[in-house]
Design an enzyme around this catalytic site. Structure first.
Site, short mmCIF file in Angstrom:
data_model
loop_
_atom_site.label_atom_id
_atom_site.label_comp_id
_atom_site.label_asym_id
_atom_site.label_seq_id
_atom_site.Cartn_x
_atom_site.Cartn_y
_atom_site.Cartn_z
CB CYS A 111 -10.51 25.98 -89.89
SG CYS A 111 -9.21 25.27 -88.86
CG HIS A 150 -8.05 29.08 -92.58
ND1 HIS A 150 -8.84 29.74 -91.66
CD2 HIS A 150 -7.55 28.01 -91.93
CE1 HIS A 150 -8.81 29.10 -90.51
NE2 HIS A 150 -8.04 28.04 -90.64
CD GLU A 195 -10.37 32.30 -93.60
OE1 GLU A 195 -10.09 32.03 -92.42
OE2 GLU A 195 -10.65 31.42 -94.46
#
Length: 235
Positions: free
Chosen positions: A87, A196, A198
């Site tokens: 991002c 994202h 994660e």
């Protein structure tokens, strides 16, 4: 060997701790790095996390791309170190010219957050080698300036050289040209994407899937891929 993956914190980073947690879940050692340092502390790979570095003044990622640690990251990238930009980190990579093109405000002018379906276009990079080409995955997306742009000749080159790492599937959430969600450099060690991964590494905390709510772990192979890539080089 224990693979050490650095996560850089910039003023305004807000997903750095999430990235560190993902690294730990994947089986590597997360190492906190500071944007004002010139020391990568001997890490094997680096993650530039999401957030709003420097409040997204000028252009998102533009100021962070000039931070002291980016000098070291550029040098490390040139030597083959795996670098992942997520991002705001993707925005930094394009601003630092480690990846081509640019990112602008979403075409609908609104912040978007959704569980986003992606198609894996390149499974031969340091961060995607545990996927298969054509695989569809679901990764959370949240951005206001995620529209990928580039000149037509650049887009043609990116497509021709297989540098599109991920493409939006089902819906284009921000107006990115050619549905591009993520890129790789020609060497395959630098990867950037707007979604994202994660946030999709642990059961119960990932995106909703057809199997169950909050069950998706499609982001975990990003991090295990990097561990495998580092291990192969060390072998």
């Amino acid at each position: 060997m224990t693979v050490r993956i650095g996560v850089v914190t910039f003023p305004g980073s807000l997903d750095d701790r999430d990235a560190q947690r993902a690294v730990r879940i994947a089986g590597a050692e997360p190492v906190a790095l500071w944007h004002g340092s010139h020391d990568l502390e001997g890490v094997d790979a680096v993650i530039l996390p999401g957030g709003f570095s420097y409040g997204d003044y000028l252009r998102s990622g533009a100021i962070a791309a000039l931070s002291p640690i980016m000098t070291e990251i550029k040098d490390a990238a040139a030597k083959g170190m795996p670098i992942l930009g997520i991002c705001n980190g993707f925005q930094m990579l394009v601003e630092a010219h480690l990846l081509p093109g640019g990112l602008i405000r979403n075409d609908h002018q609104h912040f978007v957050r959704r569980d986003q379906k992606l198609t894996v276009e390149n499974a031969d990079t340091a961060w995607t080698n545990e996927f298969t080409r054509g695989q569809e995955i679901i990764i959370p997306l949240k951005n206001a300036e995620g529209g990928y742009i580039a000149a037509d000749e650049t887009l043609d080159r990116i497509e021709g050289e297989g540098l599109v790492a991920f493409r939006y599937a089902g819906v284009n959430p921000n107006g990115s040209l050619r549905d591009i969600a993520g890129l790789t450099n020609p060497a395959g060690n630098v990867v950037g994407l707007m979604p994202h991964p994660e946030h999709a590494t642990e059961p119960g905390f990932g995106p909703d899937t057809a199997a169950a709510m909050r069950s998706g772990v499609d982001g975990l192979p990003f991090f295990t891929s990097a561990i495998a890539a580092v291990a192969r080089v060390a072998a």
